[in-house]
Motif scaffolding. Structure first.
Motif, mmCIF file in Angstrom:
data_model
loop_
_atom_site.group_PDB
_atom_site.id
_atom_site.type_symbol
_atom_site.label_atom_id
_atom_site.label_comp_id
_atom_site.label_asym_id
_atom_site.label_seq_id
_atom_site.Cartn_x
_atom_site.Cartn_y
_atom_site.Cartn_z
ATOM 1 N N GLU A 178 0.836 -1.192 0.000
ATOM 2 C CA GLU A 178 0.000 0.000 0.000
ATOM 3 C C GLU A 178 0.878 1.251 0.000
ATOM 4 O O GLU A 178 2.041 1.214 0.430
ATOM 5 N N PRO A 179 0.354 2.384 -0.502
ATOM 6 C CA PRO A 179 1.128 3.627 -0.480
ATOM 7 C C PRO A 179 1.636 3.956 0.918
ATOM 8 O O PRO A 179 0.918 3.812 1.903
ATOM 9 N N GLY A 180 2.892 4.380 0.979
ATOM 10 C CA GLY A 180 3.507 4.739 2.252
ATOM 11 C C GLY A 180 4.293 3.619 2.887
ATOM 12 O O GLY A 180 5.120 3.864 3.777
ATOM 13 N N GLU A 181 4.070 2.377 2.461
ATOM 14 C CA GLU A 181 4.807 1.255 3.031
ATOM 15 C C GLU A 181 6.166 1.110 2.349
ATOM 16 O O GLU A 181 6.414 1.683 1.295
ATOM 17 N N LEU A 182 7.045 0.349 2.978
ATOM 18 C CA LEU A 182 8.371 0.118 2.436
ATOM 19 C C LEU A 182 8.470 -1.310 1.904
ATOM 20 O O LEU A 182 7.997 -2.252 2.545
ATOM 21 N N ALA A 183 9.099 -1.456 0.737
ATOM 22 C CA ALA A 183 9.333 -2.776 0.149
ATOM 23 C C ALA A 183 10.788 -3.167 0.399
ATOM 24 O O ALA A 183 11.702 -2.486 -0.076
ATOM 25 N N PRO A 184 11.036 -4.251 1.154
ATOM 26 C CA PRO A 184 12.418 -4.684 1.410
ATOM 27 C C PRO A 184 12.967 -5.456 0.212
ATOM 28 O O PRO A 184 12.373 -6.432 -0.240
ATOM 29 N N ALA A 185 14.082 -5.015 -0.321
ATOM 30 C CA ALA A 185 14.622 -5.603 -1.545
ATOM 31 C C ALA A 185 16.115 -5.864 -1.397
ATOM 32 O O ALA A 185 16.752 -5.428 -0.433
ATOM 33 N N VAL A 186 16.665 -6.589 -2.377
ATOM 34 C CA VAL A 186 18.111 -6.823 -2.436
ATOM 35 C C VAL A 186 18.554 -6.532 -3.859
ATOM 36 O O VAL A 186 17.935 -6.977 -4.821
ATOM 37 N N ARG A 187 19.617 -5.780 -3.992
ATOM 38 C CA ARG A 187 20.038 -5.300 -5.306
ATOM 39 C C ARG A 187 20.615 -6.418 -6.157
ATOM 40 O O ARG A 187 21.400 -7.240 -5.703
ATOM 41 N N GLY A 188 20.194 -6.445 -7.422
ATOM 42 C CA GLY A 188 20.792 -7.332 -8.405
ATOM 43 C C GLY A 188 20.446 -8.795 -8.272
ATOM 44 O O GLY A 188 21.047 -9.618 -8.953
ATOM 45 N N VAL A 189 19.490 -9.152 -7.420
ATOM 46 C CA VAL A 189 19.075 -10.554 -7.278
ATOM 47 C C VAL A 189 17.830 -10.768 -8.135
ATOM 48 O O VAL A 189 16.824 -10.085 -7.955
ATOM 49 N N TRP A 190 17.902 -11.713 -9.066
ATOM 50 C CA TRP A 190 16.798 -11.944 -9.990
ATOM 51 C C TRP A 190 15.657 -12.653 -9.265
ATOM 52 O O TRP A 190 15.885 -13.630 -8.553
ATOM 53 N N PRO A 191 14.414 -12.196 -9.448
ATOM 54 C CA PRO A 191 13.281 -12.825 -8.765
ATOM 55 C C PRO A 191 12.863 -14.130 -9.430
ATOM 56 O O PRO A 191 13.221 -14.409 -10.573
ATOM 57 N N THR A 192 12.107 -14.934 -8.707
ATOM 58 C CA THR A 192 11.490 -16.119 -9.278
ATOM 59 C C THR A 192 10.065 -15.770 -9.689
ATOM 60 O O THR A 192 9.522 -14.730 -9.295
ATOM 61 N N ARG A 193 9.444 -16.630 -10.494
ATOM 62 C CA ARG A 193 8.091 -16.354 -10.990
ATOM 63 C C ARG A 193 7.119 -16.180 -9.830
ATOM 64 O O ARG A 193 7.102 -16.968 -8.879
ATOM 65 N N GLY A 194 6.307 -15.115 -9.898
ATOM 66 C CA GLY A 194 5.336 -14.831 -8.862
ATOM 67 C C GLY A 194 5.883 -14.010 -7.706
ATOM 68 O O GLY A 194 5.136 -13.620 -6.813
ATOM 69 N N GLN A 195 7.183 -13.710 -7.712
ATOM 70 C CA GLN A 195 7.800 -12.905 -6.666
ATOM 71 C C GLN A 195 7.722 -11.431 -7.047
ATOM 72 O O GLN A 195 7.828 -11.076 -8.222
ATOM 73 N N VAL A 196 7.516 -10.562 -6.065
ATOM 74 C CA VAL A 196 7.508 -9.131 -6.342
ATOM 75 C C VAL A 196 8.934 -8.688 -6.666
ATOM 76 O O VAL A 196 9.902 -9.154 -6.064
ATOM 77 N N CYS A 197 9.059 -7.797 -7.631
ATOM 78 C CA CYS A 197 10.375 -7.303 -8.020
ATOM 79 C C CYS A 197 10.324 -5.802 -8.259
ATOM 80 O O CYS A 197 9.251 -5.208 -8.372
ATOM 81 N N ILE A 198 11.494 -5.217 -8.324
ATOM 82 C CA ILE A 198 11.643 -3.805 -8.661
ATOM 83 C C ILE A 198 12.477 -3.729 -9.933
ATOM 84 O O ILE A 198 13.592 -4.248 -9.989
ATOM 85 N N ILE A 199 11.923 -3.129 -10.970
ATOM 86 C CA ILE A 199 12.639 -2.952 -12.231
ATOM 87 C C ILE A 199 13.143 -1.519 -12.308
ATOM 88 O O ILE A 199 12.363 -0.571 -12.217
ATOM 89 N N GLU A 200 14.444 -1.385 -12.462
ATOM 90 C CA GLU A 200 15.082 -0.070 -12.577
ATOM 91 C C GLU A 200 15.393 0.178 -14.050
ATOM 92 O O GLU A 200 16.049 -0.637 -14.696
#
Length: 250
Positions: A178-200
């Motif tokens: 939801e807006p305002g929340e933080l998404a915890p991510a790791v740089r340069g790690v490719w996601p698996t199918r169905g996983q949330v990802c961040i595309i830069e």
């Protein structure tokens, strides 16, 4: 006439084959389907996983294999390296487990989702980089040189070298984020199918989406709002893809 004997696979080729099997099982793809995607027989794919077809383990061949498995080619090398270090093949084949990574001293660091999460020490913090405006790509900002804040490392980020957070401003993945929340991510790690990802992207835009697959031209993602849809982001526009490894953080 003497029977021709199949040459024994080298250790390097066996590692490539085992890495293929691990990734295929993580992705939940049967051997037959992987073979069909590559345009070969199931027996040929089985030989790849056995390390008996050295000719496929080239730069071009690994790229084709990765496309058939919906992953980045670098993941094959990553898993191969972990297998060489003695990481359990069965453990890594479980798609619910995040892949371990090598620590600064060369030791493999694990995080098991089945373990009780540790409370990170106060000094273990991850930077908050800019904001993810999931619904309006043109308005997304990414500021890796200017962290907006620092937050305690999420348990699922432990063991990765470059954990970070991005703030969600849009609602395209509501109710997951939801807006305002933080998404915890790791740089340069490719996601698996169905996983949330961040595309830069190269122009500084950021997309927070569900990862679906990758083909020769695009990375395909899915959003939930304002209505579910799947779309592709051209590979030429992508600077990096980062896996989101946990739920929303306030």
């Amino acid at each position: 006439m003497a029977n021709k004997r199949t040459p024994a696979a080298s250790e390097n080729d066996r590692l490539y084959g085992r890495a293929l099997a691990v990734i295929r099982m993580r992705q939940g793809i049967p051997q037959q389907r992987a073979a069909e995607r590559l345009g070969v027989t199931t027996q040929a794919w089985q030989n790849y996983e056995a390390g008996l077809r050295k000719s496929i383990f080239t730069v071009d061949g690994l790229s084709r294999l990765a496309t058939a498995l919906d992953v980045d080619p670098g993941l094959i090398e990553q898993v191969k390296g972990l297998l060489k270090e003695g990481v359990s093949e069965a453990w890594m084949s479980d798609g619910a487990q995040p892949l371990p990574t090598s620590g600064s001293e060369g030791k493999v660091v694990f995080f098991s989702r089945r373990a009780e999460p540790e409370v990170p020490p106060a000094e273990e913090l991850a930077p908050v980089y800019g904001a993810v405006f999931a619904g309006k790509p043109g308005a997304i900002a990414f500021t890796p040189d200017r962290p907006d804040d620092w937050k305690p490392v999420h348990p699922n980020q432990r063991g990765y070298r470059d954990p970070f957070y991005l703030q969600v401003h849009g609602d395209s993945l509501s109710p997951r984020f939801e807006p305002g929340e933080l998404a915890p991510a790791v740089r340069g790690v490719w996601p698996t199918r169905g996983q949330v990802c961040i595309i830069e992207t190269h122009d500084g835009a950021m997309l927070l989406k569900y990862y679906e697959r990758r083909d020769a031209q695009s990375v395909w993602v899915r959003e939930l709002q304002p209505e579910p849809r799947e779309f592709g982001v051209h590979l030429a526009d992508i600077r990096a893809v980062h896996a989101v490894v946990g739920g929303a953080v306030s």
